[in-house]
Each structure stands twice: as C-alpha cells, then as structure tokens.
Design an enzyme around this catalytic site. Structure first.
Site, PDB file in Angstrom:
ATOM      1  N   ASN A  52      34.989 -79.014   3.220  1.00 55.07           N
ATOM      2  CA  ASN A  52      35.485 -79.858   4.309  1.00 55.07           C
ATOM      3  C   ASN A  52      36.841 -79.364   4.798  1.00 55.07           C
ATOM      4  OD1 ASN A  52      36.376 -80.855   1.764  1.00 55.07           O
ATOM      5  ND2 ASN A  52      36.845 -82.848   2.621  1.00 55.07           N
ATOM      6  N   GLU A  60      39.836 -80.818   7.306  1.00 56.96           N
ATOM      7  CA  GLU A  60      40.326 -81.958   8.089  1.00 56.96           C
ATOM      8  C   GLU A  60      41.411 -81.513   9.065  1.00 56.96           C
ATOM      9  OE1 GLU A  60      41.524 -84.699   5.013  1.00 56.96           O
ATOM     10  OE2 GLU A  60      39.438 -85.128   4.462  1.00 56.96           O
ATOM     11  N   CYS A  70      32.778 -81.742   7.862  1.00 53.05           N
ATOM     12  CA  CYS A  70      32.223 -81.928   6.518  1.00 53.05           C
ATOM     13  C   CYS A  70      31.790 -80.592   5.922  1.00 53.05           C
ATOM     14  CB  CYS A  70      31.014 -82.854   6.563  1.00 53.05           C
ATOM     15  SG  CYS A  70      31.434 -84.590   6.781  1.00 53.05           S
ATOM     16  N   GLU A  87      29.056 -79.885   4.432  1.00 50.92           N
ATOM     17  CA  GLU A  87      27.669 -79.557   4.767  1.00 50.92           C
ATOM     18  C   GLU A  87      27.592 -78.903   6.150  1.00 50.92           C
ATOM     19  OE1 GLU A  87      28.934 -82.375   3.686  1.00 50.92           O
ATOM     20  OE2 GLU A  87      27.490 -83.601   2.596  1.00 50.92           O
ATOM     21  N   CYS A 102      27.124 -87.694   4.810  1.00 50.01           N
ATOM     22  CA  CYS A 102      27.328 -88.749   5.803  1.00 50.01           C
ATOM     23  C   CYS A 102      26.167 -88.731   6.810  1.00 50.01           C
ATOM     24  CB  CYS A 102      28.658 -88.556   6.528  1.00 50.01           C
ATOM     25  SG  CYS A 102      28.651 -87.211   7.720  1.00 50.01           S
ATOM     26  N   CYS A 113      25.872 -85.642   8.974  1.00 49.60           N
ATOM     27  CA  CYS A 113      25.419 -84.451   8.231  1.00 49.60           C
ATOM     28  C   CYS A 113      23.928 -84.539   7.914  1.00 49.60           C
ATOM     29  CB  CYS A 113      26.228 -84.277   6.948  1.00 49.60           C
ATOM     30  SG  CYS A 113      27.852 -83.597   7.295  1.00 49.60           S
TER      31      CYS A 113
HETATM   32  N1  THU Z   1      32.908 -85.312   3.377  1.00 49.42           N
HETATM   33  C1  THU Z   1      32.131 -84.197   3.311  1.00 49.42           C
HETATM   34  O1  THU Z   1      32.608 -83.082   3.539  1.00 49.42           O
HETATM   35  N2  THU Z   1      30.832 -84.350   2.981  1.00 49.42           N
HETATM   36  C2  THU Z   1      30.242 -85.521   2.638  1.00 49.42           C
HETATM   37  O2  THU Z   1      29.059 -85.538   2.335  1.00 49.42           O
HETATM   38  C3  THU Z   1      31.027 -86.768   2.623  1.00 49.42           C
HETATM   39  C4  THU Z   1      32.394 -86.663   3.179  1.00 49.42           C
HETATM   40  C5  THU Z   1      34.327 -85.152   3.686  1.00 49.42           C
HETATM   41  C6  THU Z   1      34.759 -85.517   5.088  1.00 49.42           C
HETATM   42  C7  THU Z   1      36.227 -85.843   4.883  1.00 49.42           C
HETATM   43  O3  THU Z   1      36.961 -84.634   4.927  1.00 49.42           O
HETATM   44  C8  THU Z   1      36.298 -86.381   3.467  1.00 49.42           C
HETATM   45  O4  THU Z   1      35.098 -85.967   2.824  1.00 49.42           O
HETATM   46  C9  THU Z   1      36.417 -87.889   3.370  1.00 49.42           C
HETATM   47  O5  THU Z   1      35.465 -88.518   4.151  1.00 49.42           O
END
Ligand code: THU
Length: 130
Positions: A39, A41, A50, A52, A83, A86
C-alpha cells in the site's frame, strides 16, 4: 519464491504514514509469474493505493491478464480481507473460484474464493444490451 514470502517482503516496503497499517500482496498469474505490491498512501487521499491494486497494476504492466491466486499479508489480529474496491479489481482479472488467501503476521491464514468475497459481482456481461 512462495507468494506468502513475497507478500511479507513487500509489506515491509509499504508507505503508510497515515494509517500506520502496512499491507503486502503477491499474486501468481496464470502464466506462472509472480507480481506484487504494497500500500502507498498520500496526504490528499490517505487511504491511498491498496497493496492488491499495486500487485494488479504490476501484473498488467508485465503483460499478464489473469490471476491464478493472490495472497495478502497484514499485521492484524485476524486476516484482513481486501476492501470492496480491491475485490472488484481482483474480479476483473480472476474467476469465481480464484483463491484469495489472507494472512496475519503471526501466521493466521484464511482462504476464500473470489465468489465468496464478492458474490453477485458486476461484470462485463451486465453491460450486454441483449
Ligand atoms: N489496505 C490495503 O492495502 N489492502 C487491504 O486489503 C485493506 C487496506 C490499506 C489501504 C490503506 O493504506 C491502509 O491499508 C488502511 O486502510
């Protein structure tokens, strides 16, 4: 290289200063190659990209189009499911029975099929005019 090891390695690369929640994902495409992501941000959209989605982007950029299996790793008390967005992104490149394995850092594992994660998925067939 196992998908799990790769996802764990990539989790360490995550850029998650806002949530503090690092996620790694690794997938095997049907041609046998491994792609992954973490991930990423940013200040304007703290949920960012994300892991994925990163893995899928790497796969597409690498010329593959079909996910055989995908593993997601996070440091959470229970395995973290992808999520909603994803799930739809995975659905674009996978089939109903594609396995999605979610793993915690302590090793707790949960495998579900894509159909279990995203029942009634929207797909191209819904855009057919009949
Ligand atoms: N996140 C992912 O990368 N994958 C998931 O399956 C769930 C959430 C990340 C997005 C964000 O950077 C952090 O987790 C918190 O939501």
């Amino acid at each position: 290289m196992t998908l799990l090891l790769e996802a764990r390695r990539l989790r360490e690369m995550a850029y998650a200063p806002y949530s503090g929640f690092q996620v790694g994902a690794a997938l095997r495409s049907t041609d046998g190659r491994v792609f992954g992501g973490c991930n990423v941000e940013n200040a304007a959209y703290p949920e960012g990209l994300c892991a994925e989605a990163g893995a899928i982007a790497a796969m597409v950029a690498g010329g593959a189009r079909e996910i055989a299996e995908i593993v997601v790793v996070a440091d959470s008390p229970t395995p973290v499911p992808p999520c909603g967005g994803c799930r739809q992104k995975i659905a674009e490149f996978a089939s109903a029975d594609t396995q999605v394995t979610m793993v915690t850092l302590s090793g707790q594992e949960l495998t579900m099929t894509l159909a279990e994660l995203l029942p009634g998925a929207f797909g191209p067939r819904h855009m057919d005019k009949g």
